[in-house]
Design an enzyme around this catalytic site. Structure first.
Site, short mmCIF file in Angstrom:
data_model
loop_
_atom_site.label_atom_id
_atom_site.label_comp_id
_atom_site.label_asym_id
_atom_site.label_seq_id
_atom_site.Cartn_x
_atom_site.Cartn_y
_atom_site.Cartn_z
CB THR A 97 -0.93 0.04 1.07
OG1 THR A 97 -1.50 -0.87 0.89
CG2 THR A 97 -1.54 1.10 0.66
CE LYS A 172 -5.23 -1.67 1.83
NZ LYS A 172 -3.54 -2.50 2.11
CE LYS A 240 2.09 2.43 5.15
NZ LYS A 240 1.74 1.84 3.10
#
Length: 290
Positions: A97, A172, A240
């Site tokens: 990701t 995502k 993050k």
């Protein structure tokens, strides 16, 4: 069966690579900490390499699951990067990701090297990786995706191309945005039940069968009630990911007020020492407030 490389053997990458080896593929692995690569070979067979370049040499597909943008750049285009070892026509599949910006950068670099780059972040967590039932959202050229899909299906229950390069990473982001709000709502509901003197398990047994039901409720409520937060996907990693979401929203004009708020709540969890707790630990913050 194909000759493959897998770069990154964390809690997600190691079982994903293991599924590929068990399926009969010829897998060479690389991990920054070499002992993890040796442990993987001892468990599954296959080979290990000292650098991404060596792992990628002669591979038809190079799969990758590392930590962040900088890690991905390093294994792709560093001095010993995989791109330099890949032959024309090979395909790099990134399960990390990361930001849409680094995806665009590496897609262009791959194209210049006459190889293909598919962004393919995953959802399903450590359990999904171990059980081979991940959901994979992909971006990239249709032809490259069509060739890579049978490989990814080894460890997925859903694998779909959403659009051109970057579409997988943006999907995502949608996934993480949705999860953040759900976990906060579930945390507040369970915290309210505790304050109201209700049996949390009984409450969930009833409300999970109606409109309040969710994957998070089904799979996390018991450990949340028991104050246990060791499911693997850490708060540090969620922050993050949410940072990527918020940065991208600034660029495309999307309004994400709840996501921004929950990101700050996760910051509070980090201050409680919970950076490595799993994301359901948002309830810990509410309990700490009294």
């Amino acid at each position: 069966m194909a000759k493959l490389a897998f770069l990154g053997l964390g809690v997600m990458g190691a079982p994903m690579a293991g599924h590929l080896q068990k399926a009969g593929h010829d897998v060479t692995v690389y991990n920054r900490t070499a002992s993890k690569a040796q442990d993987w070979v001892d468990t599954y067979g296959g080979q290990m390499a000292k650098t991404p370049f060596e792992a990628a040499k002669g591979a038809e597909f190079v799969m990758c699951c590392v930590g962040n943008d900088d890690d991905l750049r390093s294994v792709c285009t560093g001095d010993d990067g995989a791109f330099k070892g890949m032959t024309s026509g090979a395909i790099f599949v990134d399960h990390t990701t990361v930001s849409a910006q680094v995806t665009a950068e590496l897609y262009a670099a791959a194209d210049a090297a006459q190889i293909s780059f598919v962004d393919a972040p995953v959802s399903g967590g450590q359990a999904g990786a171990e059980n081979g039932v991940l959901s994979i959202m992909c971006g990239g050229d249709q032809g490259a995706y069509d060739r890579a899909q049978p490989v990814m299906e080894v460890y997925s229950k859903m694998c779909r191309r959403i659009g051109e390069s970057g579409a997988g990473q943006k999907t995502k982001m949608c996934n993480q945005i949705a999860i953040a709000g759900l976990v906060q709502g579930l945390s507040e509901a369970l915290h309210f039940a505790e304050k109201a003197g209700l049996d949390g398990r009984a409450v969930v047994e009833v409300i999970s069968q109606g409109a309040a039901g969710s994957w998070q409720m089904t799979n996390r409520y018991e450990t949340m009630l028991d104050d246990k937060f060791d499911h693997g996907f850490a708060v540090d990693w969620m922050r993050k990911d949410l940072g990527i979401c918020l940065d991208t929203a600034d660029e495309n004009g999307a309004s994400l007020p709840v996501t921004a708020l929950v990101d700050q709540f996760y910051k509070d969890v980090q201050k409680l020492g919970g950076g490595r707790w799993d994301t359901s630990s948002l309830i810990k913050r509410l309990r700490a407030m009294g």
